[in-house]
Design a protein around this motif. Structure first.
Motif, PDB file in Angstrom:
ATOM      1  N   MET A   1       0.761  -1.059   0.008  1.00  0.00           N
ATOM      2  CA  MET A   1      -0.067   0.067   0.076  1.00  0.00           C
ATOM      3  C   MET A   1       1.020   1.104   0.035  1.00  0.00           C
ATOM      4  O   MET A   1       1.661   1.615   0.901  1.00  0.00           O
ATOM      5  CB  MET A   1      -0.759  -0.254   1.113  1.00  0.00           C
ATOM      6  CG  MET A   1      -1.908   1.308   1.370  1.00  0.00           C
ATOM      7  SD  MET A   1      -2.894   1.403   2.666  1.00  0.00           S
ATOM      8  CE  MET A   1      -4.190   0.357   1.979  1.00  0.00           C
ATOM      9  N   GLY A   2       0.923   2.145  -0.948  1.00  0.00           N
ATOM     10  CA  GLY A   2       1.533   3.081  -1.247  1.00  0.00           C
ATOM     11  C   GLY A   2       0.888   4.310  -0.435  1.00  0.00           C
ATOM     12  O   GLY A   2      -0.212   4.276   0.140  1.00  0.00           O
ATOM     13  N   ILE A   3       1.540   5.501  -0.150  1.00  0.00           N
ATOM     14  CA  ILE A   3       1.194   6.824   0.488  1.00  0.00           C
ATOM     15  C   ILE A   3      -0.065   7.293  -0.273  1.00  0.00           C
ATOM     16  O   ILE A   3      -0.794   7.876   0.504  1.00  0.00           O
ATOM     17  CB  ILE A   3       2.509   7.777   0.411  1.00  0.00           C
ATOM     18  CG1 ILE A   3       2.339   8.763   1.347  1.00  0.00           C
ATOM     19  CG2 ILE A   3       2.571   8.313  -1.009  1.00  0.00           C
ATOM     20  CD1 ILE A   3       2.373   8.695   2.885  1.00  0.00           C
ATOM     21  N   GLN A   4      -0.029   7.182  -1.616  1.00  0.00           N
ATOM     22  CA  GLN A   4      -1.178   7.619  -2.165  1.00  0.00           C
ATOM     23  C   GLN A   4      -2.499   7.299  -1.842  1.00  0.00           C
ATOM     24  O   GLN A   4      -3.593   7.581  -1.575  1.00  0.00           O
ATOM     25  CB  GLN A   4      -1.138   7.635  -3.892  1.00  0.00           C
ATOM     26  CG  GLN A   4      -1.973   8.461  -4.593  1.00  0.00           C
ATOM     27  CD  GLN A   4      -2.116  10.126  -4.019  1.00  0.00           C
ATOM     28  OE1 GLN A   4      -1.100  10.752  -3.881  1.00  0.00           O
ATOM     29  NE2 GLN A   4      -3.238  10.693  -4.156  1.00  0.00           N
ATOM     30  N   ASP A   5      -2.465   5.563  -1.587  1.00  0.00           N
ATOM     31  CA  ASP A   5      -3.349   4.701  -1.225  1.00  0.00           C
ATOM     32  C   ASP A   5      -4.018   5.114   0.242  1.00  0.00           C
ATOM     33  O   ASP A   5      -5.351   5.487   0.461  1.00  0.00           O
ATOM     34  CB  ASP A   5      -2.945   3.315  -1.254  1.00  0.00           C
ATOM     35  CG  ASP A   5      -2.949   2.838  -2.817  1.00  0.00           C
ATOM     36  OD1 ASP A   5      -3.411   3.341  -3.347  1.00  0.00           O
ATOM     37  OD2 ASP A   5      -2.155   1.896  -2.797  1.00  0.00           O
ATOM     38  N   ILE A   6      -3.145   5.403   0.927  1.00  0.00           N
ATOM     39  CA  ILE A   6      -3.265   5.836   2.471  1.00  0.00           C
ATOM     40  C   ILE A   6      -4.169   7.128   2.406  1.00  0.00           C
ATOM     41  O   ILE A   6      -5.198   7.395   3.260  1.00  0.00           O
ATOM     42  CB  ILE A   6      -2.017   5.945   3.219  1.00  0.00           C
ATOM     43  CG1 ILE A   6      -1.334   4.623   3.391  1.00  0.00           C
ATOM     44  CG2 ILE A   6      -2.278   6.678   4.481  1.00  0.00           C
ATOM     45  CD1 ILE A   6      -0.123   4.596   3.963  1.00  0.00           C
ATOM     46  N   ILE A   7      -3.586   8.191   1.540  1.00  0.00           N
ATOM     47  CA  ILE A   7      -4.145   9.538   1.625  1.00  0.00           C
ATOM     48  C   ILE A   7      -5.558   9.454   1.127  1.00  0.00           C
ATOM     49  O   ILE A   7      -6.567   9.910   1.719  1.00  0.00           O
ATOM     50  CB  ILE A   7      -3.319  10.447   0.638  1.00  0.00           C
ATOM     51  CG1 ILE A   7      -1.847  10.814   1.499  1.00  0.00           C
ATOM     52  CG2 ILE A   7      -4.197  11.829   0.351  1.00  0.00           C
ATOM     53  CD1 ILE A   7      -1.078  11.525   0.568  1.00  0.00           C
ATOM     54  N   GLU A   8      -5.781   8.543   0.137  1.00  0.00           N
ATOM     55  CA  GLU A   8      -7.133   8.372  -0.544  1.00  0.00           C
ATOM     56  C   GLU A   8      -7.963   7.742   0.424  1.00  0.00           C
ATOM     57  O   GLU A   8      -9.379   8.068   0.453  1.00  0.00           O
ATOM     58  CB  GLU A   8      -7.028   7.528  -1.965  1.00  0.00           C
ATOM     59  CG  GLU A   8      -6.676   8.198  -3.099  1.00  0.00           C
ATOM     60  CD  GLU A   8      -7.222   9.646  -3.369  1.00  0.00           C
ATOM     61  OE1 GLU A   8      -8.566   9.409  -3.270  1.00  0.00           O
ATOM     62  OE2 GLU A   8      -6.730  10.443  -3.340  1.00  0.00           O
ATOM     63  N   GLY A   9      -7.499   6.701   1.270  1.00  0.00           N
ATOM     64  CA  GLY A   9      -8.271   6.135   2.313  1.00  0.00           C
ATOM     65  C   GLY A   9      -8.884   7.058   3.425  1.00  0.00           C
ATOM     66  O   GLY A   9      -9.916   6.958   3.814  1.00  0.00           O
ATOM     67  N   LYS A  10      -7.818   8.019   3.612  1.00  0.00           N
ATOM     68  CA  LYS A  10      -8.086   8.958   4.633  1.00  0.00           C
ATOM     69  C   LYS A  10      -9.355   9.767   4.285  1.00  0.00           C
ATOM     70  O   LYS A  10     -10.178  10.289   4.816  1.00  0.00           O
ATOM     71  CB  LYS A  10      -7.056   9.610   5.142  1.00  0.00           C
ATOM     72  CG  LYS A  10      -5.915   8.843   6.122  1.00  0.00           C
ATOM     73  CD  LYS A  10      -4.985   9.827   6.789  1.00  0.00           C
ATOM     74  CE  LYS A  10      -4.265   8.956   7.884  1.00  0.00           C
ATOM     75  NZ  LYS A  10      -3.016   9.760   8.213  1.00  0.00           N
ATOM     76  N   LYS A  11      -9.072  10.300   2.955  1.00  0.00           N
ATOM     77  CA  LYS A  11     -10.067  10.948   2.480  1.00  0.00           C
ATOM     78  C   LYS A  11     -11.504  10.552   2.400  1.00  0.00           C
ATOM     79  O   LYS A  11     -12.523  11.037   2.611  1.00  0.00           O
ATOM     80  CB  LYS A  11      -9.680  11.556   1.049  1.00  0.00           C
ATOM     81  CG  LYS A  11      -8.705  12.443   0.774  1.00  0.00           C
ATOM     82  CD  LYS A  11      -8.496  12.785  -0.523  1.00  0.00           C
ATOM     83  CE  LYS A  11      -7.238  13.844  -0.631  1.00  0.00           C
ATOM     84  NZ  LYS A  11      -6.981  14.161  -2.125  1.00  0.00           N
TER      85      LYS A  11
END
Length: 116
Positions: free
Chosen positions: A1-11
């Motif tokens: 899981m990349g940083i972009q996935d984490i950011i999208e998940g938080k959004k």
């Protein structure tokens, strides 16, 4: 899981929480209890996103828009409502039970092999 996935998940989660906060207070209370129940019972699919929880919010938003009381939507037994939602889902309890069964079978096989 990349940083972009984490950011999208938080959004996605923040948008989800905002939808919950927009519900009438009685719906929010029942939603939070359903969420706790599902997290404790542990349907495996909850870790794959918030699909089930979003579906509950969809149902609650529709019920609220028609002016229904939250218990008219879920029924008076909220735990039974939750159980019905996840009746065909694999839970962590199921996985644990399978693990125990496998360990017992393996131990019984070993014990049987030793007596031969």
């Amino acid at each position: 899981m990349g940083i972009q996935d984490i950011i999208e998940g938080k959004k996605e989660w923040r948008a989800h929480v905002a939808r919950v906060k927009a519900l009438p207070k009685d719906y929010q209370i029942v939603y939070k209890e359903i969420q706790k129940y599902l997290f404790k019972v542990g349907p495996v699919e909850l870790t794959d996103g918030i699909g089930l929880l979003s579906g509950i919010i969809d149902l609650f938003e529709e019920g609220a828009s028609f002016g229904k009381d939250v218990l008219e939507v879920t029924g008076s037994d909220v735990a039974a409502f939750c159980d019905e939602l996840i009746k065909d889902s694999k839970t962590y309890a199921d996985i644990y039970q399978e693990s125990v069964d496998q360990k017992v079978s393996k131990a019984m096989k070993k014990a049987t092999d030793k007596t031969k």
